[in-house]
Design a protein around this motif. Structure first.
Motif, PDB file in Angstrom:
ATOM      1  N   CYS A  25       0.831  -1.202   0.000  1.00 37.01           N
ATOM      2  CA  CYS A  25       0.000   0.000   0.000  1.00 37.01           C
ATOM      3  C   CYS A  25       0.868   1.256   0.000  1.00 37.01           C
ATOM      4  O   CYS A  25       0.636   2.202  -0.760  1.00 37.01           O
ATOM      5  N   LYS A  26       1.878   1.264   0.858  1.00 35.50           N
ATOM      6  CA  LYS A  26       2.750   2.434   0.934  1.00 35.50           C
ATOM      7  C   LYS A  26       3.542   2.624  -0.367  1.00 35.50           C
ATOM      8  O   LYS A  26       3.710   3.755  -0.847  1.00 35.50           O
ATOM      9  N   GLU A  27       4.023   1.521  -0.926  1.00 34.46           N
ATOM     10  CA  GLU A  27       4.818   1.630  -2.149  1.00 34.46           C
ATOM     11  C   GLU A  27       3.977   2.149  -3.315  1.00 34.46           C
ATOM     12  O   GLU A  27       4.387   3.058  -4.039  1.00 34.46           O
ATOM     13  N   TRP A  28       2.793   1.563  -3.502  1.00 34.68           N
ATOM     14  CA  TRP A  28       1.988   1.949  -4.658  1.00 34.68           C
ATOM     15  C   TRP A  28       1.474   3.381  -4.532  1.00 34.68           C
ATOM     16  O   TRP A  28       1.463   4.134  -5.515  1.00 34.68           O
ATOM     17  N   PRO A 156      -0.469  16.422   9.607  1.00 37.01           N
ATOM     18  CA  PRO A 156      -0.204  17.605  10.436  1.00 37.01           C
ATOM     19  C   PRO A 156       0.383  18.790   9.683  1.00 37.01           C
ATOM     20  O   PRO A 156       0.154  19.935  10.059  1.00 37.01           O
ATOM     21  N   HIS A 157       1.115  18.546   8.590  1.00 35.16           N
ATOM     22  CA  HIS A 157       1.801  19.670   7.941  1.00 35.16           C
ATOM     23  C   HIS A 157       0.878  20.550   7.109  1.00 35.16           C
ATOM     24  O   HIS A 157       1.172  21.725   6.899  1.00 35.16           O
ATOM     25  N   ASP A 158      -0.243  19.998   6.641  1.00 33.57           N
ATOM     26  CA  ASP A 158      -1.159  20.843   5.864  1.00 33.57           C
ATOM     27  C   ASP A 158      -2.633  20.661   6.210  1.00 33.57           C
ATOM     28  O   ASP A 158      -3.487  21.380   5.697  1.00 33.57           O
ATOM     29  N   GLY A 159      -2.958  19.698   7.075  1.00 34.37           N
ATOM     30  CA  GLY A 159      -4.333  19.534   7.533  1.00 34.37           C
ATOM     31  C   GLY A 159      -5.245  18.778   6.603  1.00 34.37           C
ATOM     32  O   GLY A 159      -6.409  18.542   6.944  1.00 34.37           O
ATOM     33  N   ARG A 160      -4.753  18.362   5.437  1.00 35.14           N
ATOM     34  CA  ARG A 160      -5.634  17.643   4.515  1.00 35.14           C
ATOM     35  C   ARG A 160      -5.874  16.209   4.987  1.00 35.14           C
ATOM     36  O   ARG A 160      -5.028  15.604   5.635  1.00 35.14           O
ATOM     37  N   ALA A 161      -7.048  15.686   4.650  1.00 33.32           N
ATOM     38  CA  ALA A 161      -7.443  14.345   5.080  1.00 33.32           C
ATOM     39  C   ALA A 161      -7.041  13.306   4.043  1.00 33.32           C
ATOM     40  O   ALA A 161      -7.111  13.564   2.831  1.00 33.32           O
ATOM     41  N   PHE A 162      -6.652  12.136   4.530  1.00 32.79           N
ATOM     42  CA  PHE A 162      -6.245  11.042   3.654  1.00 32.79           C
ATOM     43  C   PHE A 162      -6.777   9.727   4.216  1.00 32.79           C
ATOM     44  O   PHE A 162      -6.936   9.567   5.426  1.00 32.79           O
ATOM     45  N   LYS A 163      -7.030   8.778   3.312  1.00 36.29           N
ATOM     46  CA  LYS A 163      -7.428   7.421   3.695  1.00 36.29           C
ATOM     47  C   LYS A 163      -7.304   6.518   2.472  1.00 36.29           C
ATOM     48  O   LYS A 163      -6.976   6.988   1.369  1.00 36.29           O
ATOM     49  N   CYS A 164      -7.594   5.241   2.663  1.00 37.97           N
ATOM     50  CA  CYS A 164      -7.555   4.267   1.574  1.00 37.97           C
ATOM     51  C   CYS A 164      -8.479   4.665   0.429  1.00 37.97           C
ATOM     52  O   CYS A 164      -9.621   5.067   0.642  1.00 37.97           O
ATOM     53  N   THR A 165      -7.991   4.537  -0.790  1.00 41.01           N
ATOM     54  CA  THR A 165      -8.803   4.795  -1.989  1.00 41.01           C
ATOM     55  C   THR A 165      -9.247   3.494  -2.654  1.00 41.01           C
ATOM     56  O   THR A 165      -9.875   3.531  -3.708  1.00 41.01           O
ATOM     57  N   LEU A 166      -8.920   2.373  -2.041  1.00 46.22           N
ATOM     58  CA  LEU A 166      -9.110   1.044  -2.638  1.00 46.22           C
ATOM     59  C   LEU A 166      -8.438   1.005  -4.016  1.00 46.22           C
ATOM     60  O   LEU A 166      -8.935   0.407  -4.950  1.00 46.22           O
ATOM     61  N   CYS A 167      -7.282   1.681  -4.087  1.00 52.96           N
ATOM     62  CA  CYS A 167      -6.477   1.749  -5.320  1.00 52.96           C
ATOM     63  C   CYS A 167      -7.342   2.101  -6.533  1.00 52.96           C
ATOM     64  O   CYS A 167      -7.427   1.344  -7.505  1.00 52.96           O
ATOM     65  N   TYR A 168      -7.997   3.253  -6.433  1.00 55.46           N
ATOM     66  CA  TYR A 168      -8.913   3.700  -7.494  1.00 55.46           C
ATOM     67  C   TYR A 168      -8.230   3.731  -8.853  1.00 55.46           C
ATOM     68  O   TYR A 168      -8.833   3.383  -9.883  1.00 55.46           O
ATOM     69  N   ASP A 169      -6.955   4.130  -8.875  1.00 56.45           N
ATOM     70  CA  ASP A 169      -6.238   4.179 -10.150  1.00 56.45           C
ATOM     71  C   ASP A 169      -6.033   2.787 -10.732  1.00 56.45           C
ATOM     72  O   ASP A 169      -6.130   2.592 -11.954  1.00 56.45           O
ATOM     73  N   LEU A 171      -8.007   0.141 -10.123  1.00 59.41           N
ATOM     74  CA  LEU A 171      -9.312  -0.365 -10.555  1.00 59.41           C
ATOM     75  C   LEU A 171      -9.659   0.142 -11.951  1.00 59.41           C
ATOM     76  O   LEU A 171     -10.196  -0.596 -12.775  1.00 59.41           O
ATOM     77  N   GLY A 172      -9.359   1.412 -12.201  1.00 60.41           N
ATOM     78  CA  GLY A 172      -9.646   1.978 -13.514  1.00 60.41           C
ATOM     79  C   GLY A 172      -8.872   1.309 -14.628  1.00 60.41           C
ATOM     80  O   GLY A 172      -9.298   1.325 -15.786  1.00 60.41           O
ATOM     81  N   ALA A 173      -7.734   0.693 -14.278  1.00 58.63           N
ATOM     82  CA  ALA A 173      -6.913   0.000 -15.269  1.00 58.63           C
ATOM     83  C   ALA A 173      -7.186  -1.503 -15.291  1.00 58.63           C
ATOM     84  O   ALA A 173      -6.460  -2.262 -15.936  1.00 58.63           O
ATOM     85  N   GLY A 174      -8.241  -1.929 -14.561  1.00 61.37           N
ATOM     86  CA  GLY A 174      -8.600  -3.345 -14.551  1.00 61.37           C
ATOM     87  C   GLY A 174      -7.720  -4.202 -13.666  1.00 61.37           C
ATOM     88  O   GLY A 174      -7.686  -5.430 -13.828  1.00 61.37           O
ATOM     89  N   GLN A 175      -7.012  -3.582 -12.691  1.00 64.49           N
ATOM     90  CA  GLN A 175      -6.138  -4.324 -11.791  1.00 64.49           C
ATOM     91  C   GLN A 175      -6.750  -4.382 -10.396  1.00 64.49           C
ATOM     92  O   GLN A 175      -7.581  -3.547 -10.033  1.00 64.49           O
ATOM     93  N   GLU A 176      -6.322  -5.366  -9.605  1.00 69.53           N
ATOM     94  CA  GLU A 176      -6.784  -5.444  -8.226  1.00 69.53           C
ATOM     95  C   GLU A 176      -5.930  -4.547  -7.343  1.00 69.53           C
ATOM     96  O   GLU A 176      -4.797  -4.190  -7.708  1.00 69.53           O
ATOM     97  N   PRO A 177      -6.436  -4.147  -6.173  1.00 69.44           N
ATOM     98  CA  PRO A 177      -5.663  -3.291  -5.273  1.00 69.44           C
ATOM     99  C   PRO A 177      -4.329  -3.917  -4.881  1.00 69.44           C
ATOM    100  O   PRO A 177      -4.192  -5.142  -4.830  1.00 69.44           O
ATOM    101  N   ALA A 178      -3.362  -3.065  -4.593  1.00 68.82           N
ATOM    102  CA  ALA A 178      -2.002  -3.521  -4.317  1.00 68.82           C
ATOM    103  C   ALA A 178      -1.943  -4.440  -3.103  1.00 68.82           C
ATOM    104  O   ALA A 178      -1.188  -5.418  -3.100  1.00 68.82           O
TER     105      ALA A 178
END
Length: 285
Positions: A25-28, A156-169, A171-178
């Motif tokens: 997950c971290k690498e991809w 903490p450095h910019d306040g933006r929120a992040f979480k799992c995207t289920l590897c949306y990119d 999925l769009g290419a027909g691949q399974e999540p990393a």
């Protein structure tokens, strides 16, 4: 949604705690490191899901249940299955087991984070998953307390929120999540959600027949407090043992009824004001 809804089924009974999913997950997704320090929490150096940890492998060490058939246990003394006698001379059972589970965003059917986001940064994809658009997020943080699972976090450095995207990119290419691609034991299963639910039910039956009576599903029921999760789990103990809420409820589920009541109250108030003006006008005449 233009595509069939997809998701994760995580079978914790075959998780070996290798953390391959965390690394993949971290690498991809090019996520920064955030868990290299020793924490004293067994082998769980990540500790929890967060803005830079979208997969978290939990290690729960506990005494093995007595009197019931379970999965293989970790024994302190492989020859005897018991520890050396204590100071009193009495032998005590030291049979232990590790419960391991790879946690992730649940991609709820009724997602409170979507309801409260004022910028449209959070959106529902054509695959039924929930994604944060980091370039639109304004860092308001409303989504953080709205999530019943405590998944979303702000950096903490910019306040933006992040979480799992289920590897949306992917999925769009027909691949399974990393993470699912990297899992060596197929503990993380990816596919159409309806098929995963059927497979999960069969797996629970299989474990029950083998005597693992603690096996249960979590997050699979479309009638639960979040309308069912897009990422659900097979657990070997109660949800709270894994740090999961036993009865999660989407925090905004009552908003439609609240707006309906508010609209009714507003109409009643306007009717009362109009009636008061009409009565005052008649009195003046």
């Amino acid at each position: 949604m233009s595509e069939e809804r997809v998701g994760f089924f995580t079978d914790t009974s075959v998780c070996i705690g290798c953390k391959a999913c965390e690394v993949a997950c971290k690498e991809w997704n090019a996520l920064p490191e955030d868990g290299l320090s020793l924490t004293g929490m067994s082998y769980d150096n990540t500790q929890a899901l967060g803005a830079s940890s979208w997969r978290h492998v939990a290690f729960i060490e506990q005494a093995a249940p007595q009197g019931r058939t379970r999965l293989p246990l970790i024994e302190a003394d492989s020859a005897k299955g018991t520890a050396d006698p204590g100071p009193s001379g009495a032998e005590s059972s030291t049979e232990m087991r590790w419960l391991m589970s790879s946690d992730v965003c649940k991609h709820c059917t009724h997602a409170a984070c979507l309801d409260v986001c004022p910028t449209g940064s959070l959106f529902r994809t054509e695959f039924g998953t929930v994604v944060v658009q980091e370039d639109i997020c304004n860092g308001c943080g409303y989504c953080v307390p709205a999530c019943p699972y405590g998944v979303i976090e702000q950096r903490p450095h910019d306040g933006r929120a992040f979480k799992c995207t289920l590897c949306y990119d992917r999925l769009g290419a027909g691949q399974e999540p990393a993470c699912a691609k990297a899992c060596p034991t197929e503990s993380i299963r990816f596919g159409p959600l309806d098929e995963l639910r059927e497979r999960a039910a069969l797996r629970v039956d299989e474990l029950h027949e083998a005597g693992v009576d603690g096996a249960r599903l979590y997050g699979h029921d479309p009638e639960d407090g979040v309308g069912g999760d897009g990422a659900f789990f097979l657990l070997l103990d109660r949800p709270e043992v894994y740090g999961l809420p036993p009865d999660p409820v989407v925090t905004t589920r009552d908003l439609p009824a609240m707006w309906k009541h508010a609209a009714g109250a507003a109409l009643s108030l306007l009717g009362g004001v109009a009636a008061a003006f009409a009565l005052t006008g008649r009195r003046r005449r």
